[in-house]
Design a protein around this motif. Structure first.
Motif, short mmCIF file in Angstrom:
data_model
loop_
_atom_site.label_atom_id
_atom_site.label_comp_id
_atom_site.label_asym_id
_atom_site.label_seq_id
_atom_site.Cartn_x
_atom_site.Cartn_y
_atom_site.Cartn_z
N LEU A 27 0.84 -1.21 0.00
CA LEU A 27 0.00 0.00 0.00
C LEU A 27 0.86 1.25 0.00
O LEU A 27 0.58 2.22 -0.70
CB LEU A 27 -0.93 0.00 1.22
CG LEU A 27 -2.16 -0.89 1.13
CD1 LEU A 27 -2.90 -0.92 2.45
CD2 LEU A 27 -3.10 -0.42 0.02
N ALA A 30 2.34 1.70 -3.35
CA ALA A 30 1.30 2.17 -4.28
C ALA A 30 1.04 3.65 -4.08
O ALA A 30 0.80 4.40 -5.03
CB ALA A 30 0.02 1.37 -4.07
N TYR A 31 1.11 4.09 -2.81
CA TYR A 31 0.79 5.49 -2.53
C TYR A 31 1.86 6.45 -3.07
O TYR A 31 1.55 7.60 -3.39
CB TYR A 31 0.58 5.70 -1.02
CG TYR A 31 -0.08 7.03 -0.72
CD1 TYR A 31 -1.44 7.22 -0.99
CD2 TYR A 31 0.65 8.09 -0.21
CE1 TYR A 31 -2.04 8.44 -0.75
CE2 TYR A 31 0.05 9.31 0.03
CZ TYR A 31 -1.29 9.48 -0.24
OH TYR A 31 -1.89 10.69 -0.02
N TYR A 427 -4.55 5.38 -9.02
CA TYR A 427 -5.56 5.66 -7.98
C TYR A 427 -6.43 4.42 -7.76
O TYR A 427 -6.72 4.04 -6.63
CB TYR A 427 -6.44 6.84 -8.39
CG TYR A 427 -5.83 8.20 -8.11
CD1 TYR A 427 -5.75 8.67 -6.79
CD2 TYR A 427 -5.34 9.00 -9.13
CE1 TYR A 427 -5.19 9.92 -6.52
CE2 TYR A 427 -4.77 10.24 -8.87
CZ TYR A 427 -4.70 10.70 -7.57
OH TYR A 427 -4.14 11.92 -7.29
N ARG A 429 -5.71 1.35 -8.38
CA ARG A 429 -4.92 0.28 -7.76
C ARG A 429 -4.87 0.48 -6.24
O ARG A 429 -5.01 -0.46 -5.47
CB ARG A 429 -3.51 0.26 -8.35
CG ARG A 429 -2.64 -0.89 -7.91
CD ARG A 429 -1.78 -0.60 -6.70
NE ARG A 429 -0.74 0.35 -7.01
CZ ARG A 429 0.50 0.01 -7.37
NH1 ARG A 429 0.83 -1.24 -7.44
NH2 ARG A 429 1.39 0.94 -7.60
N PHE A 430 -4.68 1.74 -5.83
CA PHE A 430 -4.60 2.01 -4.39
C PHE A 430 -5.95 1.71 -3.71
O PHE A 430 -6.00 1.09 -2.64
CB PHE A 430 -4.19 3.47 -4.14
CG PHE A 430 -3.93 3.76 -2.69
CD1 PHE A 430 -2.79 3.27 -2.06
CD2 PHE A 430 -4.82 4.51 -1.94
CE1 PHE A 430 -2.56 3.52 -0.72
CE2 PHE A 430 -4.59 4.76 -0.59
CZ PHE A 430 -3.45 4.26 0.02
N GLY A 433 -6.39 -1.82 -3.46
CA GLY A 433 -5.44 -2.30 -2.45
C GLY A 433 -6.02 -2.18 -1.05
O GLY A 433 -5.85 -3.06 -0.21
#
Lengths: 464, 101
Positions: A27, A30-31, A427, A429-430, A433
């Motif tokens: 995460l 990803a961020y 976005y 994907r997050f 997630g």
């Protein structure tokens, strides 16, 4: 319960805990794509990514070890040999993981010298663990081999599944040795590094999970040994037949001879075919047992494994495996999308299935079901499919803008990273997630409570 | 390969395998339930897969060798579900595990 199975439960606990660490690191990684300034000069993206992918390998490996320690004594009717050293190895492995994670988080990187190789980071993706830890992992795998082979020798018994497992352990150990040398020629280094990464993931691990699933199916569905072993031989032969030379799809662009384009493309194009057979097999088994078993979560996770493997490795893999496509797609989020889906389908689902099987027996639950596992099953799978889909969109945007239009220049790389298609994928994907992480929390809650608070002694539907 | 051709070809390659999987699943469910409608759904998936293979062969900029591979693999997809099913039935029958719909 065998002592070996108590050790297995420890391995499962560590594996599920590390699964959580992997999600947190993922995460965070990803961020960074959404807010690259976050933790600037404090905690680099590369460190978050290293934690994410290295912990992925370790939690799955611990899950595999746990599964084998769980099934082995029952399979051979003999307590696992060398359990004392196996327990020491478990604690050594856990301690090593903690120390390495601490070094990655707090030290992060060192100078380009032998000290860094030995104590900070070896610098090769997936096997960044410093050399002392790599040697430790090698020792743990050796202990694991000793446990399996020693138990078979003491029991004076060998089954088809255990024979395949023992044969598989040799390359599993030998290939990991590739993580140790530091080769300065990048092409040569990548050539051998791919032996380790590909042959573990698309050969030895496939065989290992095949053995584990064979043992799990006998316990879960009461499938006869002959059926399970026959299919294990067929599927292992097909997976190895396509997977070993499928290695070539990693050799397209690293400075190896041109013939790898043909070999890699040809054999990796065959890789979805055995997976299709597994899907048909899964449908057959679900029909024979009418989607019912005495352990519903394990049953559904086994089914998810067959389908996830086909879609993640087969569909996603074939999309980008031919050299003419791969020229544009390799090293983009497209590859990341394939990696997420394939790892989850091939291995993650299988490990979770075995954990549920072990809990059923360790808690003496005759029928395992409930509500929480369904939520975790749905959220984890929807989250994963969503992440894979979002990454695919971002990866296609990269291949389109950066590679095909921009010609792979640095400027094209930057432009592609700021394109709306790429960013919206990041976005999404997050978001997915987060959904996946919620599914994980429910999974942990369910693993802690299932069989203790619900379904104990409930009516057992007939598993036909 | 142009940027548009890249996405079109990759997408078609993925969908090719997806419909192969759809054929396998629906064929297996059809055999399991002994219902023609599921089997027909499976064959429809296979027909779409053949169509996609045809589009790839005719319109994509892939080299001839890869196009031949796609044609070959479409034949393999046709054979795998029935061959697997027959073998599954045989091994389960020999072990006394017979599915009764």
């Amino acid at each position: 319960m065998y002592e070996s199975q108590r050790l297995a439960l420890k391995y499962f606990t560590a594996a599920i805990a590390l699964f959580g660490v992997m999600i947190v690191a993922g995460l965070l990684a990803a961020y960074y794509y959404i807010d690259p300034q976050i933790l600037y000069n404090v905690f680099d993206f590369s460190t978050a990514k290293i934690l994410h992918i290295d912990v992925l390998i370790i939690w799955l490996l611990m899950g595999f070890f746990g599964a084998v320690y769980w099934f082995l004594p029952e399979e051979l009717g003999q307590e696992t040999v060398g359990l004392g050293v196996a327990k020491v190895a478990f604690y050594v492995l856990c301690a090593a993981v903690l120390v390495v994670a601490g070094v990655f988080i707090f030290v992060q990187y060192g100078t380009s010298d032998e000290f860094s190789l030995w104590f900070i980071n070896q610098g090769r993706k997936y096997v960044e663990a410093p050399r002392w830890a790599a040697l430790g992992i090698t020792a743990v795998v050796l202990v694991f081999m000793y446990n399996v082979i020693g138990t078979a020798l003491k029991a004076k018994k060998i089954t088809g599944v255990v024979a395949v497992l023992i044969v598989d352990l040799v390359p599993l150990f030998a290939l990991y040795l590739i993580s140790l040398p530091a080769i300065t020629n990048m092409s040569v280094d990548l050539y051998w590094w791919w032996w380790l990464v590909h042959m573990w993931v698309e050969a030895t691990w496939e065989v290992l999970i095949g053995c584990i699933m064979a043992l799990a199916l006998m316990q879960l569905l009461g499938t006869s040994r002959r059926i399970v072993e026959t299919w294990l031989y067929i599927e292992v032969a097909l997976v190895l037949g396509t997977g070993i030379l499928g290695l070539g799809h990693h050799y397209f662009w690293i400075g190896t001879p041109k013939y790898w384009l043909s070999i890699g493309g040809l054999f990796s194009a065959f890789e979805p075919l055995p997976l299709l057979g597994m899907v048909v097999h899964a449908v057959y088994d679900s029909g024979v047992h009418r989607m019912k078993a005495t352990n519903r979560p394990a049953f559904y996770w086994v089914m998810a494994e067959a389908f996830g493997n086909f879609i993640g490795a087969g569909v996603w893999g074939f999309m980008m495996t031919l050299p003419q496509i791969n020229l544009f797609s390799h090293g983009t989020q497209w590859t990341v999308s394939h990696g997420h889906f394939a790892f989850w389908g091939a291995y993650g689902c299988g490990v979770i299935a075995v954990v549920y099987l072990a809990l059923q027996k360790s808690r003496s639950v005759s029928y395992m079901d409930g509500t929480a596992w369904k939520w975790s099953f749905a959220l984890l799978n929807i989250g994963l499919v969503g992440m894979a889909g979002a990454l695919l969109v971002s990866g296609m945007a990269q291949a389109f803008y950066e590679r095909a239009i921009g010609g792979s220049t640095l400027q094209a790389f930057i432009q592609a990273q700021s394109s709306p298609w790429f960013m919206q994928g990041m976005y999404a994907r997050f978001g997915f997630g987060i959904l996946f992480a919620v599914g994980y929390v429910i999974l942990v809650y369910n693993l802690l409570t299932v069989g203790r608070r619900e379904a104990v002694g409930a009516a057992v539907p007939a598993a036909t | 390969m142009s940027s548009v051709e890249l996405l079109k070809t990759a997408g078609l390659l993925g969908v090719l395998v997806l419909f192969g999987g759809g054929y396998g699943v629906l064929y297996a469910v059809g055999r399991l339930r002994r219902q023609r409608s599921w089997l027909q759904g499976g064959y429809a998936c296979y027909a779409v897969q053949v169509l996609i293979a045809g589009v790839l062969v005719v319109t994509s900029p892939l080299a001839v060798g890869w196009k031949l591979l796609i044609v070959f693999s479409v034949f393999a997809y046709l054979a795998i579900p029935p061959v697997t099913w027959r073998y599954l039935e045989r091994t389960h029958h020999e072990e006394g595990e017979v599915y009764d719909s």
